[in-house]
Design a protein around this motif. Structure first.
Motif, PDB file in Angstrom:
ATOM      1  N   MET A 247      -7.414  25.858   5.289  1.00 20.32           N
ATOM      2  CA  MET A 247      -7.682  24.630   5.372  1.00 20.32           C
ATOM      3  C   MET A 247      -6.691  23.801   5.827  1.00 20.32           C
ATOM      4  O   MET A 247      -5.483  23.784   5.108  1.00 20.32           O
ATOM      5  CB  MET A 247      -8.019  24.380   3.794  1.00 20.32           C
ATOM      6  N   GLY A 248      -6.977  23.021   6.614  1.00 21.58           N
ATOM      7  CA  GLY A 248      -5.663  22.308   7.449  1.00 21.58           C
ATOM      8  C   GLY A 248      -5.762  20.803   6.870  1.00 21.58           C
ATOM      9  O   GLY A 248      -6.711  20.404   6.154  1.00 21.58           O
TER      10      GLY A 248
ATOM     11  N   PRO B 125     -10.738  19.499   0.211  1.00 21.80           N
ATOM     12  CA  PRO B 125     -11.331  20.832   0.423  1.00 21.80           C
ATOM     13  C   PRO B 125     -12.542  20.775   1.116  1.00 21.80           C
ATOM     14  O   PRO B 125     -12.865  19.917   1.781  1.00 21.80           O
ATOM     15  CB  PRO B 125     -11.870  21.120  -1.244  1.00 21.80           C
ATOM     16  N   GLU B 126     -12.691  22.129   1.814  1.00 23.57           N
ATOM     17  CA  GLU B 126     -14.041  22.393   2.531  1.00 23.57           C
ATOM     18  C   GLU B 126     -15.192  22.047   1.834  1.00 23.57           C
ATOM     19  O   GLU B 126     -15.177  22.200   0.517  1.00 23.57           O
ATOM     20  CB  GLU B 126     -14.034  23.929   3.176  1.00 23.57           C
TER      21      GLU B 126
ATOM     22  N   GLU C 123     -11.790   8.768   5.699  1.00 20.15           N
ATOM     23  CA  GLU C 123     -11.440  10.405   5.306  1.00 20.15           C
ATOM     24  C   GLU C 123     -12.683  11.171   5.196  1.00 20.15           C
ATOM     25  O   GLU C 123     -12.549  12.419   5.537  1.00 20.15           O
ATOM     26  CB  GLU C 123     -10.586  10.221   4.189  1.00 20.15           C
ATOM     27  N   ALA C 124     -13.934  10.724   4.530  1.00 20.96           N
ATOM     28  CA  ALA C 124     -14.870  11.509   4.326  1.00 20.96           C
ATOM     29  C   ALA C 124     -15.355  11.695   5.470  1.00 20.96           C
ATOM     30  O   ALA C 124     -16.205  12.831   5.683  1.00 20.96           O
ATOM     31  CB  ALA C 124     -15.667  10.480   3.334  1.00 20.96           C
ATOM     32  N   LEU C 125     -15.620  10.700   6.402  1.00 23.63           N
ATOM     33  CA  LEU C 125     -16.276  10.961   7.735  1.00 23.63           C
ATOM     34  C   LEU C 125     -15.315  12.155   8.472  1.00 23.63           C
ATOM     35  O   LEU C 125     -16.203  13.085   9.065  1.00 23.63           O
ATOM     36  CB  LEU C 125     -16.062   9.742   8.782  1.00 23.63           C
ATOM     37  N   VAL C 126     -14.180  12.065   8.445  1.00 19.48           N
ATOM     38  CA  VAL C 126     -13.375  13.454   8.891  1.00 19.48           C
ATOM     39  C   VAL C 126     -13.726  14.455   8.633  1.00 19.48           C
ATOM     40  O   VAL C 126     -14.192  15.458   9.264  1.00 19.48           O
ATOM     41  CB  VAL C 126     -11.922  12.951   9.269  1.00 19.48           C
ATOM     42  N   ALA C 127     -13.581  14.565   7.301  1.00 14.31           N
ATOM     43  CA  ALA C 127     -13.899  15.769   6.403  1.00 14.31           C
ATOM     44  C   ALA C 127     -15.457  16.413   6.617  1.00 14.31           C
ATOM     45  O   ALA C 127     -15.645  17.566   6.940  1.00 14.31           O
ATOM     46  CB  ALA C 127     -13.812  15.790   5.058  1.00 14.31           C
TER      47      ALA C 127
END
Length: 184
Positions: A1-2, A19-20, A77-81
């Motif tokens: 996980m990056g 987390p993924e 941040e949620a969009l990117v994840a």
């Protein structure tokens, strides 16, 4: 996980490692809890998601992410994840507004909004100059409606934003499962 980066146009800030998200079914809406100030409100959201899913006889109310590592995560941040899941068109956040409002509206984030980044400016100037809405508030009983229609491409995200703008409380509702009257 990056480490998680930032969407285009977002200034350089501290990068947060998240987390993924392991979804099994692309037809199950993804709801991520990002506010941990009110466990009772979160239980109400879960119960409402379950009632709405049961009204249409769906097996699962939603894929819930209830992991404190998501506490305080911003919509960017949620969009990117969430964008790591290529099958996902929308993600729902249970944020501070969700926990404080009696309607418990989740923040729906459009993961397809960046699809027009590579448009030819000669032909698509108006679309490029007038970006589409990227987020809208959705009451829990309308989560499946929004998610399903976006997954099937029956309705575009801006149509849901227009619907919310026309609602007295500024939210998307599912008229099949919603209680009578606005704000109830």
């Amino acid at each position: 996980m990056g480490a998680i980066g930032r969407p285009h146009g977002i200034g350089e800030q501290t990068v947060k490692e998240l987390p993924e998200i392991g979804r099994v079914d692309e037809w199950t809406p993804l709801v991520i809890r990002t506010d941990y100030t009110d466990d009772s409100a979160w239980r109400e959201v879960i119960a409402e998601l379950g009632r709405a899913a049961g009204a249409r006889e769906w097996e699962s109310p939603a894929h819930l992410v209830d992991d404190r590592r998501w506490d305080g995560v911003t919509s960017d941040e949620a969009l990117v994840a969430a964008a790591r899941d290529e099958e996902l068109s929308v993600v729902f956040l249970a944020d501070g507004v969700t926990m404080r409002s009696p309607l418990r509206p989740l923040l729906a984030l459009d993961l397809c909004a960046d699809d027009d980044e590579d448009l030819d400016p000669v032909y698509y100037r108006e679309l490029i100059d007038t970006p589409q809405p990227r987020e809208v508030r959705v009451v829990p009983d309308a989560v499946h409606l929004v998610h399903g229609n976006l997954q099937l491409a029956n309705v575009d995200f801006p149509e849901f934003a227009e619907e919310a703008a026309a609602d007295p409380d500024g939210v998307v509702r599912d008229l099949v499962t919603a209680p009578d009257g606005p704000g109830s």
